[in-house]
Design an enzyme around this catalytic site. Structure first.
Site, PDB file in Angstrom:
ATOM      1  N   PRO A   2       0.828  -1.224   0.000  1.00  0.00           N
ATOM      2  CA  PRO A   2       0.000   0.000   0.000  1.00  0.00           C
ATOM      3  C   PRO A   2       0.856   1.264   0.000  1.00  0.00           C
ATOM      4  O   PRO A   2       1.857   1.350   0.693  1.00  0.00           O
ATOM      5  CB  PRO A   2      -0.801  -0.111   1.306  1.00  0.00           C
ATOM      6  CG  PRO A   2      -0.147  -1.155   2.115  1.00  0.00           C
ATOM      7  CD  PRO A   2       0.686  -1.996   1.213  1.00  0.00           C
ATOM      8  N   GLU A   3       0.468   2.213  -0.824  1.00  0.00           N
ATOM      9  CA  GLU A   3       1.145   3.512  -0.839  1.00  0.00           C
ATOM     10  C   GLU A   3       0.201   4.554  -0.234  1.00  0.00           C
ATOM     11  O   GLU A   3      -0.891   4.231   0.228  1.00  0.00           O
ATOM     12  CB  GLU A   3       1.541   3.880  -2.272  1.00  0.00           C
ATOM     13  CG  GLU A   3       2.656   2.970  -2.807  1.00  0.00           C
ATOM     14  CD  GLU A   3       3.394   3.570  -3.998  1.00  0.00           C
ATOM     15  OE1 GLU A   3       3.385   4.806  -4.154  1.00  0.00           O
ATOM     16  OE2 GLU A   3       3.969   2.796  -4.778  1.00  0.00           O
TER      17      GLU A   3
END
Ligand code: ZN
Length: 293
Positions: A2-3
């Protein structure tokens, strides 16, 4: 992994069940995730109300009424899901797309809102840490983090200043969390594509000789804003669809223009180039050599 936009989507997904609600019971089902849980982890959470749920870079930060802040990082494979009272009474309603295995449910918060908030992390690179709010400035995990890419501080002038004397590539500079916080490989590739800038370009070219922002810097900041805002918006819509089915937060398939598209035709109108991949600082860079200069 996840960013920033995914973490922001998770924050917005958790907000309704967490903010203003009390943690009636907290369960840490193992001794550690990436790091050991603090010995008083559960004791410092139980009975506390979450006054607000914020985000800094890729950290979720739950402000507790005790004056503590619960810092949460999703790591590589962490995800949250929200189980509501009525869901629990509906057998078969839940199906886990991302991870079927409840053995990876490591932390559970039972909230006074009636929701159980469950942190699942098969690879266990995620972590949680409780820090007194007044000690946040000295917290090693947060120290040295650069500006938020969507915050007011981050603009072309600031980016140019941070890059002015850098001998690294633009790609490496944008991945440097001191330059801008929370950008990862995917969104850096996408932002450089949108700004039509080569990932190999020297970071220092963002500044003029006088140290002022070059036109490239403005283009790049606009591209970063656009890609993040679009991803957060897309996350918000998938959140609405998602919540109706399984309450799981955090993983949405965004469509990227260059990332993971090696060999495909460049999507820039009239370019006609082909997306290439090469390894840069140990990570895959995807780009179009024809239109990114
Ligand atoms: Zn192109």
């Amino acid at each position: 992994m996840p960013e920033l936009p995914e973490v922001e989507t998770v924050r917005r997904g958790l907000q309704p069940s967490m903010e203003g609600a009390k943690i009636l019971k907290a369960e840490a089902r193992r001794k550690d995730l990436r790091f050991p849980f603090q010995k008083d982890f559960v004791a410092r959470l139980e009975g506390q109300t979450v006054a607000g749920l914020g985000r800094r870079a890729k950290y979720l930060m739950a402000d507790l009424t005790s004056g503590d802040v619960l810092l949460m990082h999703l790591g590589m494979s962490g995800s949250f899901r929200v189980l509501k009272d009525d869901d629990r009474n509906a057998p078969g309603h839940f199906h886990y797309e991302r991870n079927q295995d409840r053995a990876h449910d490591h932390v559970i918060f039972h909230m006074s809102s009636g929701a159980a908030i469950i942190f699942n992390d098969p690879r266990r690179f995620g972590y949680m840490k409780i820090i007194p709010r007044n000690a946040l400035e000295d917290e090693p995990l947060l120290k040295g983090l650069g500006p938020e890419p969507l915050g007011n501080e981050f603009d072309a002038a600031m980016l140019a200043r941070s890059c002015a004397n850098k001998k690294t590539s633009l790609k490496a500079a944008l991945l440097d969390q001191r330059v801008v916080a929370g950008l990862g490989n995917i969104y850096v590739c996408e932002a450089l594509f949108r700004a039509r800038l080569s990932p190999r370009r020297l970071a220092a070219t963002l500044a003029t000789k006088k140290g002022e922002p070059a036109e490239y810097a403005r283009r790049l900041v606009t591209a970063i804003h656009d890609i993040l805002n679009q991803a957060i918006k897309a996350g918000g819509s998938s959140l609405r669809d998602h919540r109706q089915t399984n309450g799981e937060l955090g993983y949405f398939q965004h469509s990227f223009r260059v990332y993971d598209r090696e060999g495909e035709k460049c999507p820039a109108p009239g370019c006609g180039g082909t997306i290439k991949r090469f390894t840069q600082n140990g990570r895959s860079t995807f780009w179009c050599p024809k239109c990114q200069k």
